[in-house]
Design a protein around this motif. Sequence first.
Motif, short mmCIF file in Angstrom:
data_model
loop_
_atom_site.label_atom_id
_atom_site.label_comp_id
_atom_site.label_asym_id
_atom_site.label_seq_id
_atom_site.Cartn_x
_atom_site.Cartn_y
_atom_site.Cartn_z
N ASN B 4 38.07 53.85 46.49
CA ASN B 4 38.87 52.77 45.91
C ASN B 4 38.90 52.89 44.40
OD1 ASN B 4 39.28 51.84 48.41
ND2 ASN B 4 37.89 50.08 48.25
N ILE B 5 40.11 52.94 43.85
CA ILE B 5 40.19 53.00 42.40
C ILE B 5 40.12 51.60 41.83
CG2 ILE B 5 42.73 53.02 42.36
CD1 ILE B 5 42.30 55.02 39.97
N LYS B 67 38.62 32.75 35.29
CA LYS B 67 37.65 31.74 35.67
C LYS B 67 36.59 32.29 36.62
CE LYS B 67 38.83 28.43 33.33
NZ LYS B 67 37.86 27.78 32.47
N LYS B 68 37.01 33.24 37.43
CA LYS B 68 36.13 33.68 38.49
C LYS B 68 36.54 35.08 38.90
CE LYS B 68 35.40 32.30 42.89
NZ LYS B 68 35.96 31.64 44.03
N GLY B 69 35.68 35.77 39.57
CA GLY B 69 36.08 37.01 40.21
C GLY B 69 35.66 38.27 39.47
N LYS B 70 35.97 39.39 40.10
CA LYS B 70 35.64 40.69 39.55
C LYS B 70 36.87 41.57 39.59
CE LYS B 70 30.85 40.89 41.05
NZ LYS B 70 30.02 41.32 42.17
N ILE B 71 37.01 42.41 38.60
CA ILE B 71 38.03 43.45 38.67
C ILE B 71 37.28 44.76 38.56
CG2 ILE B 71 40.08 44.45 37.63
CD1 ILE B 71 40.73 41.69 36.50
N LYS B 72 37.06 45.41 39.70
CA LYS B 72 36.29 46.65 39.68
C LYS B 72 37.25 47.82 39.60
CE LYS B 72 32.03 45.62 42.14
NZ LYS B 72 31.46 45.84 43.47
N PHE B 73 37.09 48.61 38.54
CA PHE B 73 37.91 49.79 38.37
C PHE B 73 36.98 51.00 38.41
CE2 PHE B 73 39.58 52.97 35.38
CZ PHE B 73 40.75 53.30 36.04
N GLU B 76 33.39 50.03 38.32
CA GLU B 76 32.82 49.24 37.23
C GLU B 76 33.64 47.97 37.03
OE1 GLU B 76 31.75 51.43 33.54
OE2 GLU B 76 32.45 53.13 34.70
N ASN B 77 32.93 46.86 36.82
CA ASN B 77 33.62 45.60 36.62
C ASN B 77 34.19 45.52 35.20
OD1 ASN B 77 34.59 43.05 36.61
ND2 ASN B 77 32.65 42.04 37.12
N LEU B 78 35.51 45.52 35.10
CA LEU B 78 36.16 45.52 33.79
C LEU B 78 35.87 44.25 33.02
CD1 LEU B 78 39.70 46.95 34.61
CD2 LEU B 78 37.76 48.15 33.61
#
Lengths: 326, 325
Positions: B4-5, B67-73, B76-78
């Motif tokens: 997963n990218i 507010k919440k959440g993760k953006i994993k790229f 790694e969480n951006l």
Amino acid sequence: MIKYIIKRILYLIPIMLGVSAIIFILKTFTPGDPARVILGNDATQEQVDAKREELGLNDPVIIQYGNYIKGIVTRGDFGDSYRTGNPVLSEILPRLKTSGLITLGAVAIGAVIGVLLGIISALRKYTWVDSLVLVISMFFQSVPEFVVALVLIFIFAVNYHLLPSSGIETASGYILPMLCIGLSSVASYTRITRSSMLEVLSEDYIRTAKAKGQTDSNITKHHALRNAMIPVAQSIGTNLGNSIGGAMVLETVFGVPGVGKYIVDSITQRNYPSVLGGALIIAMVLTIINLLVDISFILIDPRLKSTIIAGGKKSKKVKETAAKAA
Amino acid sequence: MDENILDIEDLVVHYETEDEVVEAVNNIKLTMKKGEILGLVGETGAGKTTTALAIMGLLPERVGAIKKGKIKFEGENLLEKSKREMRAVRGKKISMIFQDPMTALNPVKTVGDQIAEVILLHDKCSKVEALKRAQDMLALVGIVPERYKDYPHQFSGGMKQRIVIAIALACEPDLLIADEPTTALDVTIQAQILDMMRALQKKNNTSTILITHDLGVVAEMCDHCAVMYAGEIVEYGTLEEIFDNPKHPYTKALYKSIPSLDKDVDRLHVIPGMVCDPSDLPSHCSFYDRCDEKCDACKLHDPLPYEIKDGHVVKCLKYQAREEE
């Protein structure tokens, strides 16, 4: 480019003709006899009549006007001052140099401080820094120039004896007038820069630069500043023009022999050749400044290059292709 | 997992002003595999661009807030990265193409300089080399390289978008976000730009998020499709699933509103009502008011996303309930 400049310089001709014609007409409607002014109240009527004949004041206005224009075109002669008898041009040129120097210095001071403050307040918008800059610039805008002048004289000349209070015998005499005119224009530069920067910073291409990973300081320097300077350059042009001929109050306060004061004095003395010459030369200088400002626009914004300079050529080409297509 | 990218988990983005809070993106979950083209569809205000800006870290300062959440790229969480680290990601690893090419380029800089800028920022090379590479990029997007000295106003809209694409691809990013790249262009140019993007995508195998409201574009370009409504992903699946087997009433309604060439209709199908006000979202299903398949239970619950089939996720009570029965 050269073609454009020549075209703009040719615009000088109708401008000069217009300015001189208006002043000539005003002169004929103003009461009082210049010959009497020159000779004084003690002169006999014969002397006055002889002087009128010598000055050509008995000729019809249109002939007087024609002679005046002829003098300028053929000999560069703007007439002689009624008061001193010296050529007007030789009286104005040194004053123009003085006024020009002070104006350039003032605009430089005002623009540098104003643009810097404007950038700072745009980058720190809605913070206390922004409010502080706004208050300071509004303060300088609302206090009349001569009050600032008197305060500056009080501080630097009277209290600390750092600078002369009036006159331009030494170079330091230029500093206070420059500072005073400069400070009073800071506010307008600050506001123009601030609003222009804010507008530019919200543009899409700033977002593009951010998306490239560019740093904020580089975005300000390389992307925002040049785009934001277009209205500022315009304002610098206007200010240059205004303060060259329009600084008579400060020239009086600081005892500076400038063009503005020269013209006002000449008006009260009915010294028409000086008024006329002064107005024409200032009009000429303003036209040239405007031209320089317009050229600076072209250097700042490449889009103008094609519209201003190649404008004539391009539209011709477009017409030709349109005609062919039809 | 490593494949997963991009992994977006429970992302919530709000725009906060003095008067109101706009809930632009609500709890979205999104996964992208390497090399995939994901279509993000939805009407104006659905939160597509906000999602993209959140990934880029370019939400409007002071107003936009995650507010919440993760953006994993790439694992790694951006959102945990510093400003400096994000600058190294932007333009190099993740690039974005913006909607309006007319305003996306700086009018006082040559296009060559604007392409070279991103190269100089991320790849250590000389100015001359960067300009050379900028010219190569121009050639790649179909513009004569000699024109690198020209200014944006000397190009047409379609060519400007090519330049914007050249900037985005200059550092060979791993993820490209294209935010309605063809909306501002006329139809013939749209096709050219899309063809070019697809060719370049194939060549570099760049993972791409394509934001659009044009289902036709999605059908032509994408592998997967996510349908957004009022800040939520209401349906997600492979292109085939979404097109052949749409489940969510909103997706179905979208298909109905596409004009058909075969059928002779006087009026196009419209979805009744308006998108609900994102500053005042209901506690129940946000599509309730406009839905033609609603039932009483819909007004009581906000449904959770539910995987009805391998990889096909629908956020609708109808399907959730059916499975639970």
